[in-house]
Design an enzyme around this catalytic site. Sequence first.
Site, PDB file in Angstrom:
ATOM      1  N   PHE A 133      35.079  48.411  42.830  1.00  0.00           N
ATOM      2  CA  PHE A 133      35.761  48.199  44.106  1.00  0.00           C
ATOM      3  C   PHE A 133      34.951  48.876  45.206  1.00  0.00           C
ATOM      4  O   PHE A 133      34.570  50.042  45.087  1.00  0.00           O
ATOM      5  CB  PHE A 133      37.179  48.767  44.045  1.00  0.00           C
ATOM      6  CG  PHE A 133      38.010  48.325  45.207  1.00  0.00           C
ATOM      7  CD1 PHE A 133      38.575  47.064  45.235  1.00  0.00           C
ATOM      8  CD2 PHE A 133      38.198  49.150  46.296  1.00  0.00           C
ATOM      9  CE1 PHE A 133      39.317  46.632  46.324  1.00  0.00           C
ATOM     10  CE2 PHE A 133      38.942  48.737  47.395  1.00  0.00           C
ATOM     11  CZ  PHE A 133      39.508  47.475  47.401  1.00  0.00           C
ATOM     12  N   ASP A 204      38.821  55.424  37.987  1.00  0.00           N
ATOM     13  CA  ASP A 204      39.754  54.862  38.955  1.00  0.00           C
ATOM     14  C   ASP A 204      40.714  53.969  38.159  1.00  0.00           C
ATOM     15  O   ASP A 204      40.297  52.967  37.557  1.00  0.00           O
ATOM     16  CB  ASP A 204      38.969  54.056  40.005  1.00  0.00           C
ATOM     17  CG  ASP A 204      39.860  53.435  41.072  1.00  0.00           C
ATOM     18  OD1 ASP A 204      41.062  53.249  40.812  1.00  0.00           O
ATOM     19  OD2 ASP A 204      39.338  53.105  42.161  1.00  0.00           O
ATOM     20  N   TYR A 229      50.678  51.639  44.951  1.00  0.00           N
ATOM     21  CA  TYR A 229      51.324  50.429  45.486  1.00  0.00           C
ATOM     22  C   TYR A 229      51.125  49.189  44.625  1.00  0.00           C
ATOM     23  O   TYR A 229      51.604  48.123  44.963  1.00  0.00           O
ATOM     24  CB  TYR A 229      50.850  50.147  46.914  1.00  0.00           C
ATOM     25  CG  TYR A 229      49.352  50.205  47.135  1.00  0.00           C
ATOM     26  CD1 TYR A 229      48.527  49.165  46.764  1.00  0.00           C
ATOM     27  CD2 TYR A 229      48.774  51.328  47.720  1.00  0.00           C
ATOM     28  CE1 TYR A 229      47.165  49.231  46.973  1.00  0.00           C
ATOM     29  CE2 TYR A 229      47.412  51.414  47.933  1.00  0.00           C
ATOM     30  CZ  TYR A 229      46.608  50.362  47.551  1.00  0.00           C
ATOM     31  OH  TYR A 229      45.256  50.443  47.747  1.00  0.00           O
ATOM     32  N   LYS A 230      50.383  49.322  43.521  1.00  0.00           N
ATOM     33  CA  LYS A 230      50.142  48.144  42.684  1.00  0.00           C
ATOM     34  C   LYS A 230      51.203  48.098  41.586  1.00  0.00           C
ATOM     35  O   LYS A 230      52.367  47.830  41.862  1.00  0.00           O
ATOM     36  CB  LYS A 230      48.730  48.188  42.132  1.00  0.00           C
ATOM     37  CG  LYS A 230      47.653  48.186  43.227  1.00  0.00           C
ATOM     38  CD  LYS A 230      46.272  48.297  42.597  1.00  0.00           C
ATOM     39  CE  LYS A 230      45.170  48.447  43.634  1.00  0.00           C
ATOM     40  NZ  LYS A 230      44.922  47.218  44.386  1.00  0.00           N
ATOM     41  N   ARG A 383      42.809  35.075  41.668  1.00  0.00           N
ATOM     42  CA  ARG A 383      43.270  36.232  40.915  1.00  0.00           C
ATOM     43  C   ARG A 383      44.777  36.139  40.710  1.00  0.00           C
ATOM     44  O   ARG A 383      45.526  35.952  41.660  1.00  0.00           O
ATOM     45  CB  ARG A 383      42.927  37.479  41.725  1.00  0.00           C
ATOM     46  CG  ARG A 383      42.730  38.722  40.956  1.00  0.00           C
ATOM     47  CD  ARG A 383      42.109  39.803  41.797  1.00  0.00           C
ATOM     48  NE  ARG A 383      42.930  40.239  42.919  1.00  0.00           N
ATOM     49  CZ  ARG A 383      42.980  41.491  43.374  1.00  0.00           C
ATOM     50  NH1 ARG A 383      42.253  42.426  42.801  1.00  0.00           N
ATOM     51  NH2 ARG A 383      43.729  41.814  44.409  1.00  0.00           N
TER      52      ARG A 383
HETATM   53  C1  LIG Z   1      39.994  49.766  42.135  1.00  0.00           C
HETATM   54  C2  LIG Z   1      40.481  50.151  43.482  1.00  0.00           C
HETATM   55  N1  LIG Z   1      40.185  51.367  43.961  1.00  0.00           N
HETATM   56  C3  LIG Z   1      40.595  51.751  45.185  1.00  0.00           C
HETATM   57  C4  LIG Z   1      41.323  50.896  45.989  1.00  0.00           C
HETATM   58  C5  LIG Z   1      41.679  51.286  47.394  1.00  0.00           C
HETATM   59  O1  LIG Z   1      42.559  52.311  47.446  1.00  0.00           O
HETATM   60  P1  LIG Z   1      43.109  52.866  48.829  1.00  0.00           P
HETATM   61  O2  LIG Z   1      43.081  51.767  49.824  1.00  0.00           O
HETATM   62  O3  LIG Z   1      44.512  53.274  48.498  1.00  0.00           O
HETATM   63  O4  LIG Z   1      42.268  54.013  49.198  1.00  0.00           O
HETATM   64  C6  LIG Z   1      41.670  49.636  45.509  1.00  0.00           C
HETATM   65  C7  LIG Z   1      42.467  48.732  46.352  1.00  0.00           C
HETATM   66  O5  LIG Z   1      42.800  47.635  46.022  1.00  0.00           O
HETATM   67  C8  LIG Z   1      41.218  49.257  44.237  1.00  0.00           C
HETATM   68  O6  LIG Z   1      41.486  48.029  43.759  1.00  0.00           O
END
Ligand SMILES: Cc1ncc(COP(=O)(O)O)c(C=O)c1O
Length: 424
Positions: A133, A204, A229-230, A383
């Site tokens: 990500f 992560d 939030y997921k 997705r």
């Molecule tokens: C794998 C991953 N890491 C980090 C994030 C972003 O996290 P945040 O916006 O809460 O910092 C996301 C967001 O979708 C994600 O999918």
Amino acid sequence: MTARAECVALDAADPLRAHRAAFALPDGVVYLDGNSLGALPRATGARLREVIEREWGVGLIRSWNDARWIELPRRVGAKIARLIGADGHEVVCTDSTSLNLFKVLAAALRLQSLHPRGSTAGRRVILSERGNFPTDLYVAQGLTDLLGAGHELRLVDFDEVADAIDDRTAVVMLTHVNFRTGAMHDLAGITRRAHDAGALAIWDLAHSAGALPVALNAASADFAVGCGYKYLNGGPGAPAFVFAAARHLTSLVHEPFAQPLAGWFGHRTPFAFDAGYAPAPSIDRFAVGTPSILALAALDVGVDTVLAAGVEALRAKSVALARQFVELVEAQCAGLGIELASPRDPDRRGSQVCFRHPHAFAVMQALIARGVIGDFREPDILRFGLAPLYVRHVDVWDAAAAVAEVLAKREWQRTEFQRREAVT
Ligand SMILES: Cc1ncc(COP(=O)(O)O)c(C=O)c1O
């Protein structure tokens, strides 16, 4: 091919069927985006009203103690710990995943500079996956630049990570389940490989926590972060969580700025108002500023929905849903330009299924117009998140039928499905 009636029967026999009723899902919608924003638990509104009207409205500032607001980041963290194979005192809810990653990456690099492992001192490589990500990669780039100590972010393809770990690797920093494809890394195997080479492992868990069992301590993982939030259903922009293995909390105890975002909520005694920073000798040192109590209360409710179902049962259902979705889409869409982008083997996949299509963006818009909500990820990914708490077998059947119709009738060619909003 599975008939719709069979799906109805599978749902009737599903041991998790009652859990869907805990969510306020709109009629006529098949929601396959819980991997991006979890659905709204019915209990969230009442809990927030209670916090707003009684705790805040009546209790006012007294509620930091009387309603135990001050403990909420750790209380919710301890609940999340049960989902990710950690001890309750190793997890706290705070800030965003991006910020928490910055903190743990800095701490891991500090650990490496304090206790160089293996044969080579001066390890400088942060190893990650090219398809990780982007925020994770940006955070690593920003920290590397800030430190100015010659660190290098090295990116390799998904399958090359294990072999790329060597005696120059300081930290392996990966997302357990890839956000685009749903492909899942071997968390225990890569962590072991990292440790054997003298490196540390940061995970992560944004696409894992709440969807599938994670065993951080069994794998001796060093640090982890993840989103609220997921699959944890904490609401848009919910606080994230951060895990640090107890052994690292101990070995960093005399390093005040190992986590460089030194704020008063990470201080040993915030209400002593000392001029000098002394970190809490606990996971609290990863907190920074005043926690968002409304957001944490909503996350607390969301995490409870997952705990009530049990993550092992959720995983079993997610695997069954995914197998069925792949089978139904492939049976109905042969020759229509769609191709599975996720691993076929459930052991190598998280809780989402993705397909490639050259016009994936427009295809997804056409699906959303039909009430089947997934999302699009550049460059060509459709997705579909299969949050097993509330997605039914019949939803998967309806979604697959909608995909087939959109493709067969070339609905995606319509002008209105080409327009891009800010969020895809
Ligand atoms: C794998 C991953 N890491 C980090 C994030 C972003 O996290 P945040 O916006 O809460 O910092 C996301 C967001 O979708 C994600 O999918």
